[in-house]
Design a protein around this motif. Structure first.
Motif: not given
Lengths: 264, 292
Positions: A91-93, A95, A98, A137, A139-143, A146, B173, B289, B291
């Motif tokens: 995925r590598r968003v 993090e 936004s 943000t 980084g706090y999205l679910s897998g 993402q 990042d 971060i 999760r």
């Protein structure tokens, strides 16, 4: 559209990873590249997208041709501008950015801002969940979200070819179905060509128009999904089926290894 | 009470300048993980070049400052090209050592041209005393605070809304992912160094306007370490808050403790030690971060 001709990739000047790898991705199709861990699938994608260099990898032989131009020596930014976009494994968003900023970063190479804005709307149509989370943000999205964001980021660049590296990694089966459905839609509606790397062979063979199977740095089998699904070796090694459907003994596994060696 | 107010104002001015220098420091660290030991010397170079342009060449001061800023941009790009690009792939510690060398080089460059004695800077900002709530402060200091506030507002907008700004944060990042979307990491580094040089040069000019030009300006670069450690090495708001806290502490120490203790010079480093012991990422340092 894209063809790899006998390419050879070496990491750190010593480790030979791809040994004469050839494949072709025709315009407008979904092509799957299957293989077990360490077969060289990700390396193949990185060789195409120009991301090998930062990892000390190098295409030492053969050629990668995209729309009549050899691209194996271009740098990554150039290749993105030519219309190839790799969605990296895992995925590598970004993090700390936004959701929306991630999409903006994806459209970095775009010149026309109006069109980029429209594309962002389109991404939100494909993935309504991202629209709900646009100021969150990443980084706090679910897998799953993402992974959607990673694909949406690719769409922002309006590429002709999207290369997806294991989009199903670590996701629940239902989500995987959803994401694969959208991949198919993108392929049909936008005419975007897709090169799909997967470990989940069954899934990949369901959506692909053509598939290659890789082992030890080269292609060992290729064909339409139907022929591959009918192939006894593929059934046994990649789909986990055998003729009887019974559990195998260790003796057979040894035999499996021998056959695999013979195959590659 | 009046003394307190007076010290607060002085502290705020110094804090604003520290924040500005810290901003450049943070940018470079965020983009490339490099600690730039030459940040204070950028200030010196900026101050002397402006001095040269205004006093020795005789340009009007807006032109002098503009040219100094352009020089800063070029300096940033050149440093990236000649010094950092060949260092790509080398351990980060080597790159940091290189910035120490760069610091000496810049100092030598300044001493070779202008010598080592300090000079008076042509005051282009009015320094008439202004009355604020009963305390008096030079107008130049107030302008300095305002100027720094405006610069910070501009940078905040840049990083939030400008494509290049977003690309810089993206690179900070995940460099490889940024590369995969066509963001040129080299370009991002060059921009980061240029902005760092520009902020340092502007800070140098502001300081020179208040205390005159001399090599001693670069000591402010040293005080920036406690500022960024306190605020968080990779946090832009941290640079502001850290700068203001250190600036105020220095002013209060100078005003309320006997000067032979030199507490105003020492206090930033005491804070540095405490922060490193209690909260090593600083007040606003980016948390990883996770999760679950």
């Amino acid at each position: 559209m894209l063809s790899l001709n006998n390419i050879e990739v070496i990491y750190n000047d010593v480790i030979l990873v791809l040994k004469g790898m050839s494949m072709a991705v025709p315009q407008g199709k979904i092509v799957a590249l299957l293989g077990s861990n360490g077969a060289g699938k990700s390396t193949t994608l990185k060789a195409i997208s120009g991301l090998l260099k930062p990892e000390d990898g190098e295409v030492t032989d053969g050629s990668i041709v995209f729309e009549d131009t050899e691209i194996q020596d271009l740098d990554a930014a150039d290749i993105v501008r030519r219309g190839i976009f790799q969605v990296m494994e895992g995925r590598r968003v970004f993090e700390h950015l936004s959701t929306e900023e991630n999409l903006i970063a994806g459209g970095y190479t775009r010149k026309d801002r109006q069109a980029a804005k429209r594309d962002m709307q389109q991404v939100y149509e494909y993935f309504p969940r991202l629209a709900d989370r646009r100021h969150q943000t990443a980084g706090y999205l679910s897998g799953g979200e993402q992974q959607m964001l990673a694909i949406g980021r690719a769409l922002m660049a309006r590429p002709q070819l999207i290369m997806l590296d294991e989009p199903s990694l670590g996701l629940a089966p239902l989500l995987v179905r959803e994401i694969f459905g959208i991949i198919q839609r993108i392929n049909e509606e936008q005419g975007t060509t897709i090169l799909l790397v997967e470990q989940n062979a069954r899934l990949a063979l369901d959506v692909a128009d053509y598939a290659y199977i890789m082992e030890n740095g080269r292609i060992v089998l290729d064909g339409t999904p139907q022929t591959l699904k009918d192939n006894a070796d593929v059934r046994e090694f990649y789909l986990g089926l055998n003729e009887v459907g019974a559990r195998k003994s260790y003796r057979d596994v040894k035999h499996y290894k021998r056959r695999k060696r013979w195959l590659s | 009470m009046e003394k307190f107010l007076q010290l607060t104002l002085t502290g705020l001015t110094n804090g604003a300048i520290l924040s500005l220098v810290a901003l450049g420091f943070v940018l470079i660290y965020k983009a490339s993980d490099v600690l730039n030991f030459a940040q204070g010397d950028f200030m010196v170079v900026g101050a002397f070049i402006t001095y040269g342009l205004i006093v020795q060449v005789g340009l009007p001061w807006p032109a002098g400052i503009l040219l100094a800023v352009i020089f800063a941009v070029l300096m940033g790009v050149t440093i990236e090209r000649l010094i950092l690009r060949p260092m790509i792939g080398e351990p980060i510690i080597s790159v940091i050592m290189v910035t120490i060398g760069l610091s000496s080089l810049l100092r030598a460059f300044v001493s070779a041209i202008w010598g080592t004695t300090g000079r008076a800077f042509p005051a282009f900002l009015p320094s008439d005393p202004v009355n604020v709530l009963g305390a008096t402060i030079g107008a130049d200091r107030l302008i300095a605070i305002g100027l720094v506030a405006v610069l910070f507002a501009l940078f905040t907008l840049f990083f939030r809304y400008n494509r290049e700004g977003v690309a810089m944060r993206a690179t900070a990042d995940d460099q490889q992912a940024a590369l995969s979307m066509g963001i040129s990491v080299k370009r991002v580094f060059a921009i980061a160094w240029s902005i760092a040089a520009v902020t340092a040069v502007l800070a140098g000019i502001i300081v020179a306007n208040i205390v005159g030009v001399s090599l001693a300006i670069s000591f402010i670069g040293l005080t920036v370490f406690p500022v960024v450690i306190l605020g968080g090495l990779d946090s832009i708001p941290g640079a502001v808050v850290g700068g203001v806290i250190i600036g105020l502490l220095q002013a209060y120490m100078a005003g309320y403790t006997p000067s032979y203790l030199a507490l105003s010079t020492v206090i930033p480093f005491i804070v540095l030690l405490l922060i490193l012991m209690v909260k090593p990422y600083g007040l606003f340092g980016e948390e990883r971060i996770e999760r679950v």
